[in-house]
Design an enzyme around this catalytic site. Structure first.
Site: not given
Ligand code: PGA
Length: 250
Positions: A12, A14, A97, A99, A167, A213
């Site tokens: 992802n 983003k 997601h 976010e 997540e 992470s």
């Molecule tokens: P991250 O993000 O691996 O940077 O923690 C994961 C995600 O939001 O899909």
């Protein structure tokens, strides 16, 4: 084996990227050897970068979108429909997601509408769920995940077109990865939920991936867990490290 689940790894990206930076990322992706055992690898660039990334990939890595409209086409200024994405070659779309939920106010109902539109186009919906730190500390992780799943479950007509990404919000972008035990416990609960609410076959066949992470150093311990079928990777998917994750999961 009837119930073997092919590992799935998503990158992802983003709201990151530029034509030059993506070109570099794709060049790195193009060096991933594609060999057995098979694994599904999908990258999710921004909408505007999707066509170029598709054009530049020379290995069997697919391209997904991070979001789509809750509506079909029409007078919906600024929205991009699943059908438009399908025409551009998108095979996977992230729905819900955290976010999107937290920063752009998408609620369960909105996400359910998006899942419906995605499935209408025969695209795979990667449904993202997960609790906040506050909810985890209150012992509500499972309750929150099940509520988020319940909201979409009635819209799902074809379970072969679903991936579920657990997540936990406290693990996203924080460097605080869930331990393999914590992640496995939630994945087990999700599978049990699918078994009672849908069917044993769906429970056994649906891929449940972990996100938050994930990096090349922690992915091996996580993938050893029987109910973790892959990863949705954010930060590390922007780096050459993503290739190592693919190699280690395979
Ligand atoms: P991250 O993000 O691996 O940077 O923690 C994961 C995600 O939001 O899909």
């Amino acid at each position: 084996d009837y119930f073997v689940r092919k590992p799935w790894i998503g990158g992802n990206w983003k709201s990151n990227g530029s034509v030059a930076a993506n070109q570099e990322r794709v060049t790195t992706l193009n060096s991933i050897p594609h060999e057995d055992p098979p694994v599904d690898v999908v990258v999710f660039p921004t909408f505007v970068h999707i066509p170029k990334v598709i054009e530049q990939l020379t290995v069997p890595i697919e391209v997904g979108a991070q979001n789509c409209s809750r509506t079909n086409e029409g007078a919906f200024t600024g929205e991009i429909s699943a059908k438009m994405l399908k025409e551009m070659g998108v095979k996977w779309i992230l729905c819900g997601h955290s976010e999107r939920r937290q920063l752009f106010y998408e609620n369960d109902e909105c996400i359910a509408e998006k899942v419906e539109k995605v499935l209408d186009c025969n695209i795979v919906a990667v449904i993202c769920i997960g609790e906040t730190l506050e909810e985890r500390n209150a012992g509500k992780s499972i309750e929150v995940c099940m509520r988020q799943l319940n909201a979409v479950i009635l819209k799902i007509t074809d379970w072969s077109k679903i991936v579920i990404a657990y997540e936990p919000i406290w693990a996203i972008g924080t460097g605080v990865v869930a331990s393999p035990e914590v992640a496995e416990q939630v994945h087990q609960e999700i599978r049990a939920f699918l078994q009672t609410q849908v069917s044993n076959e769906v429970a056994q066949k649906t891929r449940l991936v972990y996100g938050g992470s994930v990096n090349a150093a922690n992915c091996e311990d996580l993938i050893l867990k029987p109910n973790i079928d892959g990863f949705l990777v954010g930060g590390a998917s922007l780096k050459p490290e993503f290739n190592s994750i693919v190699t280690k999961v395979r």
